[in-house]
Design an enzyme around this catalytic site. Structure first.
Site, mmCIF file in Angstrom:
data_model
loop_
_atom_site.group_PDB
_atom_site.id
_atom_site.type_symbol
_atom_site.label_atom_id
_atom_site.label_comp_id
_atom_site.label_asym_id
_atom_site.label_seq_id
_atom_site.Cartn_x
_atom_site.Cartn_y
_atom_site.Cartn_z
ATOM 1 C CB SER A 182 1.639 8.845 -0.042
ATOM 2 O OG SER A 182 2.492 8.619 -1.134
ATOM 3 C CG HIS A 210 -1.359 7.367 3.042
ATOM 4 N ND1 HIS A 210 -0.692 7.981 4.082
ATOM 5 C CD2 HIS A 210 -0.403 6.888 2.214
ATOM 6 C CE1 HIS A 210 0.605 7.894 3.876
ATOM 7 N NE2 HIS A 210 0.808 7.239 2.756
ATOM 8 C CE LYS A 241 1.529 4.357 4.715
ATOM 9 N NZ LYS A 241 2.934 4.693 4.917
HETATM 10 C C1 LIG Z 1 0.338 4.517 -0.792
HETATM 11 C C2 LIG Z 1 1.251 3.654 0.023
HETATM 12 N N1 LIG Z 1 1.201 2.320 -0.143
HETATM 13 C C3 LIG Z 1 1.994 1.496 0.573
HETATM 14 C C4 LIG Z 1 2.890 1.995 1.490
HETATM 15 C C5 LIG Z 1 3.777 1.044 2.233
HETATM 16 O O1 LIG Z 1 3.291 0.790 3.506
HETATM 17 P P1 LIG Z 1 4.264 0.300 4.648
HETATM 18 O O2 LIG Z 1 4.913 1.511 5.228
HETATM 19 O O3 LIG Z 1 3.376 -0.434 5.593
HETATM 20 O O4 LIG Z 1 5.271 -0.596 4.011
HETATM 21 C C6 LIG Z 1 2.960 3.365 1.708
HETATM 22 C C7 LIG Z 1 3.841 3.919 2.748
HETATM 23 O O5 LIG Z 1 4.875 4.280 2.794
HETATM 24 C C8 LIG Z 1 2.141 4.222 0.948
HETATM 25 O O6 LIG Z 1 2.220 5.554 1.091
#
Ligand SMILES: Cc1ncc(COP(=O)(O)O)c(C=O)c1O
Length: 393
Positions: A182, A210, A241
């Site tokens: 990310s 992502h 997302k």
């Molecule tokens: C790589 C990754 N995994 C998991 C998440 C968590 O997802 P969520 O925003 O649905 O809790 C995020 C986001 O913030 C992320 O970037």
């Protein structure tokens, strides 16, 4: 008068201010869109994960409203007591088909999907081998599991092999990577990691938060992109997302999913999604199938904007996705870049140590399918102006 026992928090905040890391929350005045009103200022928004622009898609709004009228605003219970509606089951069937797995289970967020899964399928006697840049929810899940955690340098397959070779033979081991990282926008070394998982008999898990809606056929993610179907045991995705709503899910074998129904703590102890959210997500999966233009535009915009930043001479790291970091160096410089861009009409959040390594503080940009070329060109012009002013280019 009673002394404030939370006084130390005020000191911590002062220290953040001194390091240039204190951030005030920016507030959207209206919808999450490509051009948005943020803190009462109209800006080109390069900060959301709304990859396909689905947060405001008419079909998703319509389905959410229909479900709201037909099924109410909430479920009133956790899934395992009275909080499972037919619409949750329908969403999970659709997600399993989307990810080409036997079954799927939805969590309240991607965070709880990762943390709840890693902490429940592993225990004290097991091992977790994890890329150093994996998401915080994987790190927290690993801690909660009490398994032995071994971290390998980012995408370093040789180092991952060395770690695996040093583990006791036969120890149950999870090998885990993000599909798309990310902060840098690069991809996990999936084919090589799947080979290692086969060789060492590991459970293979990928967090495609992502990547879902962004990579692979109809946005099926990096497992599809790399042709790794059948070789990843645990696939995590998010509905927060590209899908445009809220939630996370795990896709895999029927036994994995049934086990999570019995042991994943966020599934057992936290209330399920409102039916309108489930309906929204079902509609989003349909849009992924029937409206390929959003993914096409996302990638056209990604090429245009990433190429533009590089042509201006910015350091954009090793990104391979719509996430493009603009690496500035020290925290204070990245925050200044973000603040000046905002004044010029571009919203791109600054990210510093400890979220990214020291000296690699950055402004992170994410384009979406719904940005117009004019908006992206405007953003590039602002980057040129502010980058030169701050001596970054
Ligand atoms: C790589 C990754 N995994 C998991 C998440 C968590 O997802 P969520 O925003 O649905 O809790 C995020 C986001 O913030 C992320 O970037």
């Amino acid at each position: 008068m009673r002394a404030d026992p939370l006084d130390y928090l005020t000191h911590e905040l002062s220290s953040l201010r001194e390091q240039g890391l204190y951030r005030r929350l920016r507030v959207l005045d209206g919808e999450q869109t490509a051009r948005a009103s943020v803190d009462h200022r109209s800006v080109v928004n390069l900060s959301s994960n709304n990859y396909l622009g689905l947060t405001t898609h008419p079909k998703l709004r319509e389905r959410a409203s229909e479900a709201l009228s037909a099924l109410g605003v909430g479920t009133g219970s956790v899934r395992t007591i009275a909080g499972t509606m037919e619409i949750h089951m329908e969403l999970e069937r659709r997600l399993a088909a989307f990810k080409k797995t036997e079954a799927a289970v939805v969590f309240q967020s991607g965070f709880t999907a990762n943390a709840g899964t890693v902490s429940s399928i592993l225990g004290r006697d097991d091992a977790i081998v994890s890329d150093e840049l994996n998401h915080a929810s994987i790190i927290d899940g690993a801690r909660l599991s009490r398994a032995t955690v071994k971290v390998f340098p980012h995408r370093d397959i040789g180092a991952a092999r060395t770690v695996l070779e040093a583990l006791p033979r036969g120890q149950r081991t999870l090998l885990i990577t993000d599909g798309v990282f990310s902060m840098d926008g690069d991809l996990g070394a999936l084919p090589a990691l799947c080979d290692l998982a086969d060789e060492f008999g590991c459970i293979m898990m990928v967090d495609d938060a992502h990547a879902s809606g962004v990579f692979g056929q109809h946005g099926r993610g990096t497992i599809d992109h790399f042709g790794m179907h059948g070789r990843v045991d645990v696939q995590v995705g998010t509905l927060s997302k590209a899908i445009g709503a809220l939630g996370g899910y795990v896709a895999g074998s029927r036994s994995l999913i049934e086990f999570l129904h019995h042991r994943a703590r966020p599934f057992l102890f936290s209330t399920s999604h409102p039916p309108s959210v489930a309906a929204t997500c079902i509609a989003a999966l349909e849009v992924l199938q029937t409206e390929p233009q959003w993914m096409e535009r996302l990638w056209d915009n990604t090429r245009f904007f990433k190429g533009g930043l590089q042509a201006l001479g910015f350091n954009t790291g090793i990104s391979e996705s719509p996430i493009t970091p603009v690496i500035a160096g020290e925290n204070a410089l990245a925050m200044k870049l973000s603040d000046r861009l905002f004044e010029e009409g571009v919203f791109a959040q600054g990210i510093g140590f400890p979220t990214v390594p020291r000296g690699k503080a950055r402004v992170r940009t994410i384009v979406t399918a719904t940005h117009t070329t004019d908006e992206l060109q405007f953003a590039l012009d602002c980057f040129r102006k502010v980058g030169a002013e701050l001596g970054i280019i």
